[in-house]
Scaffold this active site. Structure first.
Site, PDB file in Angstrom:
ATOM      1  N   LYS A  66       0.823  -1.205   0.000  1.00 45.77           N
ATOM      2  CA  LYS A  66       0.000   0.000   0.000  1.00 45.77           C
ATOM      3  C   LYS A  66       0.862   1.261   0.000  1.00 45.77           C
ATOM      4  CE  LYS A  66      -3.679  -0.358   2.428  1.00 45.77           C
ATOM      5  NZ  LYS A  66      -4.524  -0.538   3.616  1.00 45.77           N
ATOM      6  N   ARG A  77      -3.243   2.866   8.810  1.00 49.06           N
ATOM      7  CA  ARG A  77      -3.559   1.566   8.200  1.00 49.06           C
ATOM      8  C   ARG A  77      -2.307   0.716   8.092  1.00 49.06           C
ATOM      9  NH1 ARG A  77      -8.319   2.383   4.614  1.00 49.06           N
ATOM     10  NH2 ARG A  77      -8.720   4.602   4.600  1.00 49.06           N
ATOM     11  N   GLY A 117      -8.048  -7.238   5.057  1.00 48.38           N
ATOM     12  CA  GLY A 117      -8.898  -7.330   6.246  1.00 48.38           C
ATOM     13  C   GLY A 117      -8.259  -8.044   7.432  1.00 48.38           C
ATOM     14  N   MET A 175      -5.485  -7.120   9.193  1.00 49.18           N
ATOM     15  CA  MET A 175      -4.815  -6.299  10.212  1.00 49.18           C
ATOM     16  C   MET A 175      -5.659  -5.054  10.518  1.00 49.18           C
ATOM     17  SD  MET A 175      -0.814  -6.714   9.326  1.00 49.18           S
ATOM     18  CE  MET A 175      -0.904  -6.542   7.587  1.00 49.18           C
ATOM     19  N   ARG A 220      -3.596  -1.306  -6.065  1.00 54.49           N
ATOM     20  CA  ARG A 220      -2.701  -2.468  -5.936  1.00 54.49           C
ATOM     21  C   ARG A 220      -3.126  -3.465  -6.996  1.00 54.49           C
ATOM     22  NH1 ARG A 220      -5.433  -4.622  -0.313  1.00 54.49           N
ATOM     23  NH2 ARG A 220      -7.512  -4.730  -1.160  1.00 54.49           N
ATOM     24  N   HIS A 261     -16.203  -9.041   1.886  1.00 51.33           N
ATOM     25  CA  HIS A 261     -15.160  -9.951   2.362  1.00 51.33           C
ATOM     26  C   HIS A 261     -15.320 -11.338   1.733  1.00 51.33           C
ATOM     27  CE1 HIS A 261     -13.444 -12.819   5.306  1.00 51.33           C
ATOM     28  NE2 HIS A 261     -12.453 -11.953   5.278  1.00 51.33           N
ATOM     29  N   ARG A 304      -0.179 -47.250 -11.314  1.00 47.61           N
ATOM     30  CA  ARG A 304      -0.118 -48.112 -10.124  1.00 47.61           C
ATOM     31  C   ARG A 304      -0.951 -49.351 -10.437  1.00 47.61           C
ATOM     32  NH1 ARG A 304      -0.534 -42.725  -7.413  1.00 47.61           N
ATOM     33  NH2 ARG A 304       1.135 -42.547  -5.868  1.00 47.61           N
ATOM     34  N   GLU A 316      12.838 -44.272  -3.880  1.00 46.12           N
ATOM     35  CA  GLU A 316      11.895 -43.837  -2.847  1.00 46.12           C
ATOM     36  C   GLU A 316      12.349 -44.244  -1.445  1.00 46.12           C
ATOM     37  OE1 GLU A 316       7.973 -45.385  -3.726  1.00 46.12           O
ATOM     38  OE2 GLU A 316       8.766 -47.281  -4.425  1.00 46.12           O
ATOM     39  N   SER A 319      12.715 -42.922 -11.282  1.00 44.98           N
ATOM     40  CA  SER A 319      11.543 -42.084 -11.015  1.00 44.98           C
ATOM     41  C   SER A 319      11.445 -41.923  -9.504  1.00 44.98           C
ATOM     42  CB  SER A 319      10.288 -42.737 -11.583  1.00 44.98           C
ATOM     43  OG  SER A 319       9.178 -41.960 -11.235  1.00 44.98           O
ATOM     44  N   GLY A 339       9.930 -41.548  -6.128  1.00 45.44           N
ATOM     45  CA  GLY A 339       8.654 -41.711  -5.419  1.00 45.44           C
ATOM     46  C   GLY A 339       8.742 -40.842  -4.183  1.00 45.44           C
ATOM     47  N   ASN A 362       6.574 -39.563  -2.319  1.00 51.60           N
ATOM     48  CA  ASN A 362       5.695 -39.832  -1.165  1.00 51.60           C
ATOM     49  C   ASN A 362       6.441 -40.726  -0.182  1.00 51.60           C
ATOM     50  OD1 ASN A 362       3.756 -38.558  -2.718  1.00 51.60           O
ATOM     51  ND2 ASN A 362       2.908 -40.470  -3.502  1.00 51.60           N
ATOM     52  N   ASP A 363       6.943 -41.842  -0.696  1.00 52.83           N
ATOM     53  CA  ASP A 363       7.689 -42.742   0.186  1.00 52.83           C
ATOM     54  C   ASP A 363       9.012 -42.119   0.608  1.00 52.83           C
ATOM     55  OD1 ASP A 363       6.460 -45.205   0.958  1.00 52.83           O
ATOM     56  OD2 ASP A 363       6.290 -45.669  -1.177  1.00 52.83           O
ATOM     57  N   CYS A 365       7.295 -39.061  -9.648  1.00 53.16           N
ATOM     58  CA  CYS A 365       5.886 -39.446  -9.786  1.00 53.16           C
ATOM     59  C   CYS A 365       5.136 -39.382  -8.467  1.00 53.16           C
ATOM     60  CB  CYS A 365       5.762 -40.822 -10.417  1.00 53.16           C
ATOM     61  SG  CYS A 365       6.504 -42.117  -9.409  1.00 53.16           S
ATOM     62  N   TYR A 421      11.429 -34.998 -16.445  1.00 52.54           N
ATOM     63  CA  TYR A 421       9.967 -34.831 -16.453  1.00 52.54           C
ATOM     64  C   TYR A 421       9.415 -34.865 -15.031  1.00 52.54           C
ATOM     65  CZ  TYR A 421       9.473 -39.841 -15.571  1.00 52.54           C
ATOM     66  OH  TYR A 421       9.537 -41.079 -15.002  1.00 52.54           O
TER      67      TYR A 421
HETATM   68  C1  PEP Z   1       5.658 -42.516  -4.056  1.00 53.01           C
HETATM   69  O1  PEP Z   1       6.019 -43.173  -3.094  1.00 53.01           O
HETATM   70  O2  PEP Z   1       5.925 -41.317  -4.215  1.00 53.01           O
HETATM   71  C2  PEP Z   1       4.861 -43.145  -5.108  1.00 53.01           C
HETATM   72  C3  PEP Z   1       4.590 -42.504  -6.227  1.00 53.01           C
HETATM   73  O3  PEP Z   1       4.352 -44.366  -4.845  1.00 53.01           O
HETATM   74  P1  PEP Z   1       3.106 -44.638  -3.911  1.00 53.01           P
HETATM   75  O4  PEP Z   1       2.492 -43.327  -3.548  1.00 53.01           O
HETATM   76  O5  PEP Z   1       2.179 -45.500  -4.679  1.00 53.01           O
HETATM   77  O6  PEP Z   1       3.742 -45.332  -2.751  1.00 53.01           O
HETATM   78 MG    MG Z   2       5.907 -45.332  -3.198  1.00 54.86          MG
END
Ligand code: PEP
Ligand code: MG
Length: 896
Positions: free
Chosen positions: A27, A97, A106, A108, A341, A459, A565, A757, A776, A778, A780-781, A848, A868
């Site tokens: 501002k 302000r 809104g 602060m 703004r 709001h 999967r 992973e 690739s 993983g 998540n794991d 992935c 990728y």
């Molecule tokens: C992962 O672990 O990132 C993965 C893609 O495999 P999943 O989620 O099936 O364990």
């Molecule tokens: Mg996995």
């Protein structure tokens, strides 16, 4: 810290400019910039964000060095505006302000009309000849100052005004007379004294310094902290404070106030869009208390002001080459701009505005690509109400944020939060008279928002639009009865928990559920995507297990499948019978007591898998498809002991005893299944399972090749921790693949690679890459195993970790660059070097895990040189844009 703490602006000059957002807040920087380019702004000054940081460092005290600068700047404001602060006869009044580097609407504190005292209220009354206005301003100051600077409950003031209106038998605040307002001032002062223990300060400088403190304090108020967490705002120094000469929109019918956007923030259409109220102060427009008038109507009410405003609209867009959100006040026929703004907008509007501005030559294509927040594309990817559905529209409000949503009605933000905690999958429509910053946590969890009052800048509208949530406001047919927990809508009574549908694109409200349809990628959206594709280096693939998902992802521009999967295929099917046959086939394998029996089961599984692979390969004609071998532990396919009926059905379907099902369940039981008998450990122990899958893949490729399509299958082995596991499994896969091709008399290309992973796999990436043709990640794991945090068991501590800022963001949502990121970077470097040294080949690397669709994570994956990312179909456009921005951002950094 810089030595200058206070920056003056006004009268066509300014100490700062628009680039100084970090120091002056958005501002303050914009006020300085506007003043510099000749836009009429009331004079004022900005106290920097560094002063806010120092305020906290010094135990909530304004640093001494800033005080004389504040005094000097105030003198300049007095000179520029021709009035004196604290002068009883004709006082200069100021507003105080907040304003951080990033907008937090809104969240602060703001205090208006500072400088009014018993004496100057009387002076102002005389000077303006409008005592009603003077005392209205004074009572507002006592309320705002009391509640924000001194912690007096706002409700106590509200109670007084309601009581007085009741006594005077009037409905509206504006029906109160001057004498009534004088009486109200008296009562407000009594409320103040009772709560604070002191009189309302009659020294304007005391008011000013306490108000500056209050704004600094609100930086770390609950609302602001919560908002920064939801919006993932980190790394700011604090808020700046803007002290500015007050101009009044509530001085009678030649005054007014409004908020507007230079283009429609819902659709992006190039039209002036906003609201105003005659004889009102700014907060009346945004609070949603009075329903304001559409801006176009100002043309007939104040044609000169409207024409000047249209000129400023053009000037601001030209100067900033960006859509602006402006606030203005007209005092006695004179227009003042209070704020400009960059305007918050829906994803739909962001895309249209960026593309149209680029087509008009205001910005170039790459700027257009950089302008759209990838996450905001979610808005264009939201389901819309099916136009073919038969609907009965029972009411219509203002279309405030597009998209359709059906869900159960709940009447308070707290109820939404409580319900969402217990039933996170339920869609909820929050129905309120209006919303306020206290409601943001509930609004965040709601699928859509409906309010009975408020305009396009209320709001509810602003917040919903920012988050891409369908929202309808100002629907006055909606009557809420909180006590009865019902809403009546044009004669229909809807109970809390009943279904309601809103269409934020049209403003329609419907009882019950309405089916939705998926969006498509056409028009400006498609154009922006092609511009993005010109810049990005990363390829974007999708995680898909069905041909339908694969086809959807292709429409969104996916360039292959990065993860199929295979275990998901046992829980789908063309119809009920096929679904049952699929799960029965894998159960037959698991329950088999001899190798022959297992082989018979596997033969059945092969038929289904091959069929699915053919569908996926055909949908991805010409692109690579990564098929992952079975990953979960086998007990996931058996009904558990808490499902005795399921166990009986399974036993009956397979012609075995229920005891056998239970016994196998017991045998397979694991204390820690995520680290148990899963991933590559399955085909190491049961090679025939891996063999069947490889055979199904190669047979499917051959079949698709016969259809004249091409595909590069990538056979992916999960949960590798040692190079030996991969050596064994790869050798076996090659034997089966060669055998399958020999039998068919057809040669096809394929690759064998692995997921990275496990932390050990990342550390041992060198030897693993000697075997693997691709990696690739993983994530998540990898996140789970690196943190030692189960992704499925975080309920007990996740919220606390975020609150305590142990985690800036949930590491399962956005990659932990510092820790997990190190493993990824290291594995890529080691893997690539080893593959190159051993085979003279480039190691293909992708990701992935869920992070593949998170823009922040995509930036990181670009930086570490992946080939990728793979994400769910609906995140594909988001990843495309994020990948382009990552590439362009890196280029920009390189140019510095
Ligand atoms: C992962 O672990 O990132 C993965 C893609 O495999 P999943 O989620 O099936 O364990
Ligand atoms: Mg996995």
């Amino acid at each position: 810290m810089s030595t200058k703490h206070v920056y003056f602006f006004g009268g066509g000059t300014a100490d700062g400019d628009g680039k100084m957002k970090e120091l002056l807040g958005g501002k303050g920087a914009n006020l300085a910039e506007m003043s510099k380019i000749g836009i009429p702004v009331p004079p004022g000054f900005t106290i920097t964000t560094e002063v806010c940081a120092a305020y906290y460092d010094q135990g909530k005290k304004i640093p001494n060095a800033a005080v004389p600068e504040i005094e000097a700047a105030l003198k300049k404001v007095e000179a520029a505006f021709g009035k004196t602060f604290g002068e009883p006869a004709d006082p200069l009044l100021v507003s105080v302000r907040s304003g951080a580097a990033l907008s937090m609407p809104g969240m602060m504190n703001t205090i208006l009309n500072l400088g009014l005292t018993d004496a100057s209220a009387e002076g102002l009354a005389k000077k303006t000849g409008n005592p009603r206005f003077a005392y209205d301003s004074y009572r507002r100051l006592i309320d705002m100052f009391g509640s924000t600077a001194m912690g007096v409950e706002h409700e106590l003031f509200e109670h007084e005004i309601h009581t007085l209106k009741h006594e005077k038998k009037v409905k509206l605040d504006t029906d109160l007379t001057t004498d009534d307002l004088k009486e109200l001032v008296k009562r407000y002062k009594a409320v103040y004294k009772k709560a604070v223990g002191d009189d309302f300060p009659q020294d304007p400088r005391t008011q000013l310094m306490l108000s500056i403190n209050a704004v600094f304090n609100s930086w770390n108020g609950n609302k602001a902290i919560q908002y920064r967490r939801i919006e993932r705002i980190t790394g700011l120094k604090g808020t700046a404070v803007n002290v500015q000469a007050m101009v009044f929109g509530n001085m009678g019918d030649s005054s007014g106030t409004g908020v507007a956007f230079t283009r429609d923030p819902n659709t992006g259409e190039n039209v002036f869009y906003g609201d105003y109220l005659i004889n009102a102060q700014g907060e009346d427009v945004v609070a949603g208390i009075r329903t304001p008038e559409p801006i176009a109507k100002l043309d007939s009410e104040m044609p000169k002001v409207y024409a000047q405003l249209m000129g400023i609209r053009q000037a601001l867009e030209k100067h900033y080459t960006e859509m602006q959100d402006i606030e203005f006040t007209v005092q006695d026929g004179t227009l003042y701009m209070l704020q400009t703004r960059s305007g918050k907008r829906t994803g739909t509007a962001a895309v249209r505005i960026a593309v149209e501005m680029a087509k008009d030559g205001m910005i170039d294509e790459t700027t257009a690509v950089m302008r759209v927040n990838p996450d905001s594309l979610n808005h264009l990817l939201q389901p819309q109400l099916d136009p073919k559905a038969k609907v009965e529209v029972v009411a219509q409000g203002i279309a405030a944020s597009p998209g359709g949503a059906s869900g159960i009605v709940l009447l308070s933000a707290e109820a939404v939060v409580a319900h969402a905690e217990k039933h996170p999958k339920d869609a909820i429509i929050l129905v309120r008279k209006e919303t306020s910053p206290e409601d943001v946590a509930g609004m965040d969890k709601a699928k859509g928002i409906l309010t009975s009052t408020g305009g396009k800048a209320s709001h509810a509208a602003v917040v919903a639009r920012g988050w891409g949530k369908p929202c309808v406001v100002g629907c006055d047919a909606v009557r809420i009865d909180e006590a009865a927990q019902t809403v009546s809508i044009a004669g229909h009574v809807v109970k809390a928990g009943d279904f309601l549908t809103i269409n934020g694109t049209t403003g329609d409200v419907m009882i019950g559920k309405v089916p939705t349809i998926d969006p498509t990628m056409t028009g400006d959206f498609g154009t922006l995507m092609t511009w993005a594709d010109k810049s990005r280096k990363l390829k974007i693939r999708t995680n898909a297990d069905t041909p339908a998902d694969a086809a959807k992802a292709r429409e969104f521009g996916a360039e292959g499948i990065g993860l199929c999967r295979t275990e998901h295929m046992f829980f789908t099917g063309a119809d009920k019978a096929e679904k049952e046959a699929r799960i029965a086939s894998i159960r037959e394998v698991i329950l088999a007591e001899t190798a022959d029996a297992r082989a018979a089961g596997l033969a059945k599984v092969l038929v289904f898998q091959k069929k699915d692979f053919i569908g996926l390969f055909a949908a991805m004609d010409g692109y690579p498809v990564t098929i992952r071998l079975l990953d979960p532990p086998l007990h996931e396919f058996l009904p558990k002991d808490d499902n005795p009926k399921g166990q009986e059905d399974a036993a009956r379907d397979l012609g075995v005893s229920v005891e056998r099902v239970r016994a196998r369940n017991d045998e397979l039981h694991e204390f820690n299944p995520m680290m148990g008998f899963r991933g590559c450990r399955l085909p190491i122990v049961y090679p025939e399972i891996g063999d069947m899958q490889v055979r199904a893949i190669i047979e499917a490729v051959i079949e698709v090749k016969r259809q004249g399509k091409s595909v590069l299958p990538e056979i992916m082995i999960p949960l590798i921790g040692t190079a030996d596991e991969l050596t064994i499994l790869k050798k076996r896969a090659i034997v089966v693949a060669e055998d399958t091709m020999a039998k068919a008399g057809v040669k096809v290309e394929y690759q064998v690679g692995t997921m990275i992973e496990l932390p050990r796999a990342a550390l041992m990436a060198g030897p693993i890459a000697e075997e693997a043709e691709f990696f690739s990640f993983g994530t998540n794991d990898l996140t789970q195993m690196t943190f030692g945090v189960s992704r499925d068991d975080m309920n007990g501590f996740r919220a606390a970790y975020l609150k305590e800022k142990i985690w800036a963001v949930d590491p399962f949502e956005s990659i932990d660059v510092a820790g997990v990121g190190q493993l990824i970077d290291l594995a890529i470097q080691k893997g690539r070097a080893s593959r190159q040294a051993k085979h003279g080949q480039h190691l293909k690397v992708g990701i992935c895990g869920e992070h593949g669709g998170d823009p922040e994570s995509v930036f990181f994956f670009h930086k570490v040189g992946m080939d990728y990312v793979s994400c769910s179909p609906f995140r594909v456009p988001i990843a495309r844009l994020a990948a382009a921005q990552a590439a362009l951002g890196q280029k920009a950094e390189g140019n510095k």
